[in-house]
Design a protein around this motif. Structure first.
Motif, PDB file in Angstrom:
ATOM      1  N   LEU A  75       0.797  -1.171  -0.048  1.00  0.00           N
ATOM      2  CA  LEU A  75      -0.038   0.052  -0.003  1.00  0.00           C
ATOM      3  C   LEU A  75       0.791   1.258  -0.145  1.00  0.00           C
ATOM      4  N   PRO A  76       0.322   2.441  -0.393  1.00  0.00           N
ATOM      5  CA  PRO A  76       1.129   3.538  -0.507  1.00  0.00           C
ATOM      6  C   PRO A  76       1.673   3.986   0.885  1.00  0.00           C
ATOM      7  N   ARG A  77       2.637   4.812   0.760  1.00  0.00           N
ATOM      8  CA  ARG A  77       3.118   5.354   2.168  1.00  0.00           C
ATOM      9  C   ARG A  77       2.130   6.046   2.808  1.00  0.00           C
ATOM     10  N   PHE A  78       2.242   5.873   4.302  1.00  0.00           N
ATOM     11  CA  PHE A  78       1.435   6.710   5.173  1.00  0.00           C
ATOM     12  C   PHE A  78      -0.111   6.068   5.186  1.00  0.00           C
ATOM     13  N   SER A  79      -0.330   4.785   4.340  1.00  0.00           N
ATOM     14  CA  SER A  79      -1.515   4.178   4.325  1.00  0.00           C
ATOM     15  C   SER A  79      -1.998   3.617   5.786  1.00  0.00           C
ATOM     16  N   SER A  80      -3.282   3.714   6.031  1.00  0.00           N
ATOM     17  CA  SER A  80      -3.814   3.134   7.474  1.00  0.00           C
ATOM     18  C   SER A  80      -3.840   1.700   7.601  1.00  0.00           C
ATOM     19  N   PRO A  81      -3.514   1.383   8.867  1.00  0.00           N
ATOM     20  CA  PRO A  81      -3.856  -0.038   8.949  1.00  0.00           C
ATOM     21  C   PRO A  81      -5.304  -0.483   8.951  1.00  0.00           C
ATOM     22  N   GLY A  82      -5.681  -1.751   8.844  1.00  0.00           N
ATOM     23  CA  GLY A  82      -6.940  -1.908   8.932  1.00  0.00           C
ATOM     24  C   GLY A  82      -7.470  -2.824   7.768  1.00  0.00           C
ATOM     25  N   GLN A  83      -8.799  -2.843   7.314  1.00  0.00           N
ATOM     26  CA  GLN A  83      -9.576  -3.763   6.560  1.00  0.00           C
ATOM     27  C   GLN A  83      -9.516  -3.012   5.289  1.00  0.00           C
ATOM     28  N   TYR A  84      -9.077  -3.476   4.132  1.00  0.00           N
ATOM     29  CA  TYR A  84      -9.407  -2.737   2.727  1.00  0.00           C
ATOM     30  C   TYR A  84     -10.248  -3.682   1.862  1.00  0.00           C
ATOM     31  N   LEU A  85     -11.101  -3.162   1.063  1.00  0.00           N
ATOM     32  CA  LEU A  85     -11.539  -3.713  -0.003  1.00  0.00           C
ATOM     33  C   LEU A  85     -10.859  -3.431  -1.341  1.00  0.00           C
ATOM     34  N   ILE A  86     -10.292  -4.463  -2.089  1.00  0.00           N
ATOM     35  CA  ILE A  86      -9.458  -4.552  -3.048  1.00  0.00           C
ATOM     36  C   ILE A  86     -10.690  -4.939  -4.220  1.00  0.00           C
ATOM     37  N   ALA A  87     -10.685  -4.230  -5.421  1.00  0.00           N
ATOM     38  CA  ALA A  87     -11.475  -4.768  -6.607  1.00  0.00           C
ATOM     39  C   ALA A  87     -10.665  -4.329  -7.830  1.00  0.00           C
ATOM     40  N   VAL A  88     -11.284  -5.015  -8.874  1.00  0.00           N
ATOM     41  CA  VAL A  88     -10.557  -4.855 -10.083  1.00  0.00           C
ATOM     42  C   VAL A  88     -11.871  -4.250 -10.819  1.00  0.00           C
ATOM     43  N   THR A  89     -12.013  -3.283 -11.330  1.00  0.00           N
ATOM     44  CA  THR A  89     -13.103  -2.821 -12.046  1.00  0.00           C
ATOM     45  C   THR A  89     -12.907  -2.287 -13.358  1.00  0.00           C
TER      46      THR A  89
ATOM     47  N   HIS B  91     -10.273   1.959   1.913  1.00  0.00           N
ATOM     48  CA  HIS B  91     -10.022   1.510   3.057  1.00  0.00           C
ATOM     49  C   HIS B  91     -11.560   1.484   3.882  1.00  0.00           C
ATOM     50  N   ALA B  92     -11.749   0.250   4.657  1.00  0.00           N
ATOM     51  CA  ALA B  92     -13.254  -0.192   5.139  1.00  0.00           C
ATOM     52  C   ALA B  92     -13.617   0.976   6.038  1.00  0.00           C
ATOM     53  N   GLN B  93     -12.788   1.373   7.152  1.00  0.00           N
ATOM     54  CA  GLN B  93     -13.139   2.511   7.759  1.00  0.00           C
ATOM     55  C   GLN B  93     -13.568   3.839   7.458  1.00  0.00           C
ATOM     56  N   ASP B  94     -12.487   4.507   6.670  1.00  0.00           N
ATOM     57  CA  ASP B  94     -13.050   5.892   6.137  1.00  0.00           C
ATOM     58  C   ASP B  94     -13.527   6.089   4.819  1.00  0.00           C
ATOM     59  N   GLN B  95     -13.509   4.557   4.207  1.00  0.00           N
ATOM     60  CA  GLN B  95     -14.298   4.585   2.639  1.00  0.00           C
ATOM     61  C   GLN B  95     -13.501   5.258   1.691  1.00  0.00           C
ATOM     62  N   ALA B  96     -12.293   5.596   2.134  1.00  0.00           N
ATOM     63  CA  ALA B  96     -11.542   6.320   0.898  1.00  0.00           C
ATOM     64  C   ALA B  96     -10.904   5.462  -0.067  1.00  0.00           C
ATOM     65  N   ALA B  97     -11.501   5.848  -1.421  1.00  0.00           N
ATOM     66  CA  ALA B  97     -10.980   4.732  -2.468  1.00  0.00           C
ATOM     67  C   ALA B  97     -10.100   5.318  -3.392  1.00  0.00           C
ATOM     68  N   TYR B  98      -9.146   4.772  -3.826  1.00  0.00           N
ATOM     69  CA  TYR B  98      -8.138   5.078  -4.811  1.00  0.00           C
ATOM     70  C   TYR B  98      -8.237   4.149  -5.917  1.00  0.00           C
ATOM     71  N   TYR B  99      -8.143   4.663  -7.204  1.00  0.00           N
ATOM     72  CA  TYR B  99      -8.014   3.802  -8.411  1.00  0.00           C
ATOM     73  C   TYR B  99      -6.806   4.047  -9.183  1.00  0.00           C
ATOM     74  N   TYR B 100      -6.338   2.710  -9.544  1.00  0.00           N
ATOM     75  CA  TYR B 100      -4.910   2.943 -10.182  1.00  0.00           C
ATOM     76  C   TYR B 100      -5.139   2.027 -11.604  1.00  0.00           C
ATOM     77  N   PRO B 101      -4.713   2.823 -12.618  1.00  0.00           N
ATOM     78  CA  PRO B 101      -4.842   2.159 -13.908  1.00  0.00           C
ATOM     79  C   PRO B 101      -3.998   0.652 -13.911  1.00  0.00           C
ATOM     80  N   LEU B 102      -4.899  -0.301 -14.608  1.00  0.00           N
ATOM     81  CA  LEU B 102      -4.172  -1.699 -14.522  1.00  0.00           C
ATOM     82  C   LEU B 102      -4.554  -2.198 -15.899  1.00  0.00           C
ATOM     83  N   GLN B 103      -3.367  -3.015 -16.333  1.00  0.00           N
ATOM     84  CA  GLN B 103      -3.275  -3.768 -17.538  1.00  0.00           C
ATOM     85  C   GLN B 103      -3.776  -5.370 -17.256  1.00  0.00           C
ATOM     86  N   ILE B 104      -4.693  -5.695 -17.726  1.00  0.00           N
ATOM     87  CA  ILE B 104      -5.043  -7.306 -18.078  1.00  0.00           C
ATOM     88  C   ILE B 104      -4.302  -7.790 -19.100  1.00  0.00           C
ATOM     89  N   GLU B 105      -3.365  -8.980 -19.165  1.00  0.00           N
ATOM     90  CA  GLU B 105      -3.034  -9.579 -20.284  1.00  0.00           C
ATOM     91  C   GLU B 105      -3.551 -11.068 -20.376  1.00  0.00           C
TER      92      GLU B 105
END
Ligand SMILES: [Zn+2]
Length: 232
Positions: free
Chosen positions: A159-173, A218-232
């Motif tokens: 996870l990026p620098r300074f990320s909070s601990p805890g539960q995360y929802l990880i998704a490919v969209t 992040h499950a607690q603060d609901q902050a969502a970040y999107y990163y471009p992803l290539q599926i091969e």
């Protein structure tokens, strides 16, 4: 003409069967006198099998045809031959069924095996987001190298620098708003070497090759970040 011919043949057949029965009755009631000694078992067996190697002038045939003992043996042997033929036919039919069932079962096992193999042996992949922006809503610019295969993936995300601990929802969209979810799952962040990491299995087999987004929420603060992803 042909009908008449067949009828007369049938009548002949019946007459022969009748002669045979009458003769057998005479033999079994002891009215016939067999000449000579009883032939050996092997000869009687070839008679029972109607072997073509026996000459009709063989005097042992005349004996067997008039001896209650020999006739009894031949009849029992014939019964046996018939039973064996039936057993052989049944055995062949059973063998065919076993082969068919075996082939069907094997191909089903193969399919099942391939499926489970795919689900138990995911491709390991690590995505390093350590140096990306961590502020909410910030566009993560320099992330061209993130690519995952269209397969079951055992994914580890640094996870990026300074990320909070805890539960995360990880998704490919499909898009950056979280629409068209290909796969998602919850994972707890674990700290190691000062970095927060999440690990989870994502099945990306349904994704065609192309552009997607990997999101972390992040499950607690609901902050969502999107990163471009290539599926091969
Ligand atoms: Zn005899």
């Amino acid at each position: 003409m042909s009908l008449f011919g067949r009828e007369s043949w049938r009548a002949e057949d019946r007459f022969e069967a009748w002669l045979k029965r009458v003769h057998q009755e005479r033999v079994f009631s002891g009215e016939t006198e067999p000449k000579g000694p009883c032939p050996d078992e092997a000869f009687l067996r070839s008679l029972a099998r109607r072997s073509k190697s026996i000459s009709l002038s063989d005097p042992r045939i005349d004996h067997a045809a008039n001896c209650a003992n020999c006739m009894n043996r031949i009849m029992a042997m014939r019964q046996n031959v018939r039973l064996q033929r039936r057993k052989l036919a049944f055995g062949l039919a059973t063998a065919c069924l076993i082969v068919i069932a075996g082939v069907a079962g094997w191909s089903r096992y193969e399919m099942y095996h391939r499926k489970t193999m795919a689900s138990v042996a995911p491709v390991s992949a690590t995505v390093d987001l350590w140096s990306t922006g961590t502020f909410r809503g910030e566009q993560p610019g320099q992330l061209q190298s993130v690519s995952l295969p269209s397969a079951p993936v055992r994914l580890t995300i640094i996870l990026p620098r300074f990320s909070s601990p805890g539960q995360y929802l990880i998704a490919v969209t499909r898009d950056q708003s979280g629409n068209g979810v290909i796969a998602e799952g919850f994972a707890s962040a674990t700290a190691s070497n000062g970095q927060e990491r999440v690990s989870l299995d994502l099945d990306l087999r349904s994704a065609k090759a192309g552009e997607y987004f990997l999101s972390t929420t992040h499950a607690q603060d609901q902050a969502a970040y999107y990163y471009p992803l290539q599926i091969e």
